[in-house]
Design a protein around this motif. Structure first.
Motif, PDB file in Angstrom:
ATOM      1  N   TRP A 156       0.895  -1.267   0.039  1.00  0.00           N
ATOM      2  CA  TRP A 156       0.047  -0.045  -0.004  1.00  0.00           C
ATOM      3  C   TRP A 156       0.682   1.331  -0.066  1.00  0.00           C
ATOM      4  O   TRP A 156       0.363   2.366  -0.304  1.00  0.00           O
ATOM      5  N   ARG A 157       2.068   1.152   0.512  1.00  0.00           N
ATOM      6  CA  ARG A 157       2.886   2.417   0.455  1.00  0.00           C
ATOM      7  C   ARG A 157       3.668   2.765  -0.820  1.00  0.00           C
ATOM      8  O   ARG A 157       4.246   3.776  -1.146  1.00  0.00           O
ATOM      9  N   CYS A 158       3.597   1.757  -1.917  1.00  0.00           N
ATOM     10  CA  CYS A 158       4.032   1.889  -3.058  1.00  0.00           C
ATOM     11  C   CYS A 158       3.010   2.817  -4.121  1.00  0.00           C
ATOM     12  O   CYS A 158       1.841   2.492  -4.060  1.00  0.00           O
ATOM     13  N   GLU A 159       3.608   3.464  -4.797  1.00  0.00           N
ATOM     14  CA  GLU A 159       2.731   4.786  -5.698  1.00  0.00           C
ATOM     15  C   GLU A 159       2.407   3.502  -6.696  1.00  0.00           C
ATOM     16  O   GLU A 159       2.889   2.520  -7.222  1.00  0.00           O
ATOM     17  N   LYS A 160       1.069   3.513  -7.178  1.00  0.00           N
ATOM     18  CA  LYS A 160       0.497   2.757  -7.893  1.00  0.00           C
ATOM     19  C   LYS A 160       0.911   2.595  -9.494  1.00  0.00           C
ATOM     20  O   LYS A 160       0.549   1.650 -10.106  1.00  0.00           O
ATOM     21  N   HIS A 161       1.796   3.595  -9.751  1.00  0.00           N
ATOM     22  CA  HIS A 161       2.219   3.667 -11.027  1.00  0.00           C
ATOM     23  C   HIS A 161       3.757   2.934 -11.110  1.00  0.00           C
ATOM     24  O   HIS A 161       4.202   3.175 -12.064  1.00  0.00           O
ATOM     25  N   LEU A 162       3.888   2.408 -10.001  1.00  0.00           N
ATOM     26  CA  LEU A 162       5.326   1.852 -10.007  1.00  0.00           C
ATOM     27  C   LEU A 162       6.351   2.660 -10.113  1.00  0.00           C
ATOM     28  O   LEU A 162       7.531   2.561 -10.592  1.00  0.00           O
ATOM     29  N   LEU A 163       6.211   3.973  -9.614  1.00  0.00           N
ATOM     30  CA  LEU A 163       7.269   4.975  -9.384  1.00  0.00           C
ATOM     31  C   LEU A 163       8.461   4.984  -8.388  1.00  0.00           C
ATOM     32  O   LEU A 163       9.292   5.546  -8.528  1.00  0.00           O
ATOM     33  N   ASN A 164       8.150   3.953  -7.538  1.00  0.00           N
ATOM     34  CA  ASN A 164       8.813   3.758  -6.281  1.00  0.00           C
ATOM     35  C   ASN A 164      10.160   3.021  -6.854  1.00  0.00           C
ATOM     36  O   ASN A 164      10.443   2.404  -8.095  1.00  0.00           O
ATOM     37  N   GLY A 165      11.331   3.150  -6.358  1.00  0.00           N
ATOM     38  CA  GLY A 165      12.593   2.615  -6.691  1.00  0.00           C
ATOM     39  C   GLY A 165      12.533   0.941  -6.418  1.00  0.00           C
ATOM     40  O   GLY A 165      12.962   0.293  -7.123  1.00  0.00           O
ATOM     41  N   ILE A 166      11.755   0.566  -5.270  1.00  0.00           N
ATOM     42  CA  ILE A 166      11.530  -0.658  -5.128  1.00  0.00           C
ATOM     43  C   ILE A 166       9.824  -0.994  -4.793  1.00  0.00           C
ATOM     44  O   ILE A 166       9.256  -0.102  -3.826  1.00  0.00           O
ATOM     45  N   ASN A 167       9.447  -1.962  -5.568  1.00  0.00           N
ATOM     46  CA  ASN A 167       7.990  -2.271  -5.574  1.00  0.00           C
ATOM     47  C   ASN A 167       7.977  -3.541  -5.129  1.00  0.00           C
ATOM     48  O   ASN A 167       8.116  -4.599  -5.644  1.00  0.00           O
ATOM     49  N   VAL A 168       7.191  -3.629  -4.058  1.00  0.00           N
ATOM     50  CA  VAL A 168       7.022  -5.018  -3.161  1.00  0.00           C
ATOM     51  C   VAL A 168       5.644  -5.755  -3.648  1.00  0.00           C
ATOM     52  O   VAL A 168       4.602  -4.745  -3.422  1.00  0.00           O
ATOM     53  N   VAL A 169       5.663  -6.808  -4.164  1.00  0.00           N
ATOM     54  CA  VAL A 169       4.275  -7.642  -4.433  1.00  0.00           C
ATOM     55  C   VAL A 169       4.010  -8.648  -3.491  1.00  0.00           C
ATOM     56  O   VAL A 169       4.989  -9.457  -3.123  1.00  0.00           O
ATOM     57  N   PHE A 170       2.873  -8.917  -2.736  1.00  0.00           N
ATOM     58  CA  PHE A 170       2.527  -9.751  -1.965  1.00  0.00           C
ATOM     59  C   PHE A 170       1.581 -10.996  -2.314  1.00  0.00           C
ATOM     60  O   PHE A 170       0.921 -10.236  -3.210  1.00  0.00           O
ATOM     61  N   GLY A 171       1.571 -12.075  -1.963  1.00  0.00           N
ATOM     62  CA  GLY A 171       0.626 -13.307  -2.296  1.00  0.00           C
ATOM     63  C   GLY A 171       0.940 -14.374  -1.484  1.00  0.00           C
ATOM     64  O   GLY A 171       2.099 -14.660  -1.033  1.00  0.00           O
ATOM     65  N   HIS A 172      -0.186 -15.013  -1.375  1.00  0.00           N
ATOM     66  CA  HIS A 172       0.004 -16.234  -0.482  1.00  0.00           C
ATOM     67  C   HIS A 172       0.448 -17.434  -1.327  1.00  0.00           C
ATOM     68  O   HIS A 172       0.667 -17.521  -2.391  1.00  0.00           O
ATOM     69  N   ASN A 173       1.057 -18.249  -0.342  1.00  0.00           N
ATOM     70  CA  ASN A 173       1.629 -19.672  -0.845  1.00  0.00           C
ATOM     71  C   ASN A 173       0.724 -20.635  -0.650  1.00  0.00           C
ATOM     72  O   ASN A 173       0.509 -21.348   0.520  1.00  0.00           O
ATOM     73  N   MET A 174      -0.024 -21.136  -1.471  1.00  0.00           N
ATOM     74  CA  MET A 174      -1.457 -22.026  -1.368  1.00  0.00           C
ATOM     75  C   MET A 174      -1.095 -23.274  -1.709  1.00  0.00           C
ATOM     76  O   MET A 174      -0.259 -23.767  -2.435  1.00  0.00           O
ATOM     77  N   LYS A 175      -1.515 -24.193  -0.636  1.00  0.00           N
ATOM     78  CA  LYS A 175      -1.079 -25.600  -0.907  1.00  0.00           C
ATOM     79  C   LYS A 175      -1.557 -26.214  -2.005  1.00  0.00           C
ATOM     80  O   LYS A 175      -1.397 -27.382  -2.660  1.00  0.00           O
ATOM     81  N   ASN A 176      -2.768 -25.517  -2.540  1.00  0.00           N
ATOM     82  CA  ASN A 176      -3.180 -26.122  -3.987  1.00  0.00           C
ATOM     83  C   ASN A 176      -2.757 -25.729  -5.149  1.00  0.00           C
ATOM     84  O   ASN A 176      -3.117 -25.761  -6.336  1.00  0.00           O
ATOM     85  N   GLY A 177      -1.452 -25.049  -5.058  1.00  0.00           N
ATOM     86  CA  GLY A 177      -0.675 -24.397  -6.028  1.00  0.00           C
ATOM     87  C   GLY A 177      -1.128 -23.255  -6.866  1.00  0.00           C
ATOM     88  O   GLY A 177      -0.325 -22.789  -7.726  1.00  0.00           O
ATOM     89  N   THR A 178      -1.984 -22.528  -6.068  1.00  0.00           N
ATOM     90  CA  THR A 178      -2.486 -21.521  -6.755  1.00  0.00           C
ATOM     91  C   THR A 178      -1.836 -20.177  -6.103  1.00  0.00           C
ATOM     92  O   THR A 178      -0.925 -20.227  -5.244  1.00  0.00           O
ATOM     93  N   MET A 179      -2.113 -19.116  -6.612  1.00  0.00           N
ATOM     94  CA  MET A 179      -1.587 -17.650  -6.158  1.00  0.00           C
ATOM     95  C   MET A 179      -0.229 -17.694  -6.691  1.00  0.00           C
ATOM     96  O   MET A 179       0.268 -18.048  -7.640  1.00  0.00           O
ATOM     97  N   LEU A 180       0.682 -17.347  -5.502  1.00  0.00           N
ATOM     98  CA  LEU A 180       2.089 -17.269  -5.918  1.00  0.00           C
ATOM     99  C   LEU A 180       2.875 -18.467  -5.400  1.00  0.00           C
ATOM    100  O   LEU A 180       4.151 -18.603  -5.204  1.00  0.00           O
ATOM    101  N   ALA A 181       2.209 -19.631  -5.223  1.00  0.00           N
ATOM    102  CA  ALA A 181       2.713 -21.006  -4.786  1.00  0.00           C
ATOM    103  C   ALA A 181       3.844 -21.434  -5.731  1.00  0.00           C
ATOM    104  O   ALA A 181       4.791 -22.093  -5.261  1.00  0.00           O
TER     105      ALA A 181
END
Length: 237
Positions: A156-181
């Protein structure tokens, strides 16, 4: 690809290995949400073309330079800032237009959406969201409905047009192999080498993501501190 855009991919890979593995209790609801979002995705033809372009990029890249191994005692030197590799340097105009159109349709329907995150050759093809904090989309689908699997989202602290020097993306590691697993498979060097490009389509442009690092870190590690200088972040990893 310049350093700034590469970091979005790196941070997401690190989180998935640092976060907890969720127990799957709402697979059916998750499948329904995936089906509901299909009208906003790119066509099968465009997806196939994107897959083929990505394969060609992999073939053109020297695999010996694709992965940095940290078994060595000496840390790698920080990467120097370079001119960005624009998406339209490698994407046909028609494919790029379709990706942008899909992102525009998505963001028009769901204001919290940033665009589409796609890693060809994997099942990672999801809307990228951004909330007012880093809790909401941990437990909500793109449409705001409650979902244990959550969504893929930008800090949420990143600028939505990715203008930050570092842009952090989050997602779950799902046991069913979905999301960012699927990112856990990057521990295998051969897999890393053939899946080292991704794409982020937004409402006004398409970014090519070049994966260059996989890191194991704790969930509260300063790795996720996007406010630090890029040079400092790179020198640490």
């Amino acid at each position: 690809m310049n350093t700034r855009k590469i970091l979005a991919a790196v941070a997401s890979a690190a989180l998935i290995l640092g976060g907890a593995v969720m127990l799957v209790g709402d697979d059916a609801k998750q499948l329904a949400k995936t089906a509901d979002i299909e009208p906003y995705t790119i066509s099968v033809e465009a997806q196939e073309q994107l897959d083929e372009i990505t394969k060609e990029l992999v073939a053109e890249t020297d695999s010996t330079e694709a992965v940095t191994t940290f078994a060595e005692e000496d840390a790698a030197e920080p990467a120097a800032e370079t001119e960005p590799v624009r998406a339209y340097d490698t994407l046909p105009e028609e494919t790029m237009r379709e990706l942008i159109a899909a992102a525009q349709t998505l963001t028009g329907a769901y204001p919290d959406a940033i665009g589409w995150l796609i890693i060809p050759g994997t099942n990672i093809n999801y809307p990228l969201m951004q909330g007012e904090d880093n809790e909401y989309y941990l437990h909500h689908a793109y449409d705001g409905s409650r979902l244990s699997a959550g969504s893929i989202f930008l800090d949420w602290r990143c600028e939505k047009h990715l203008l930050n020097g570092i842009n952090v993306v989050f997602g779950h590691n799902m046991k069913n192999g979905t999301m960012l697993a699927g990112l856990t498979k990057y521990e295998d060097t051969a897999y890393f080498n053939v899946h080292r490009f991704g794409w982020l389509a937004t409402a006004d442009k398409v970014y090519r993501l070049d994966f260059f690092l996989l890191a194991h870190v704790d969930c509260d590690d300063s790795f996720y501190d996007g406010s630090q200088p890029v040079a400092e972040w790179l020198s640490r990893v």
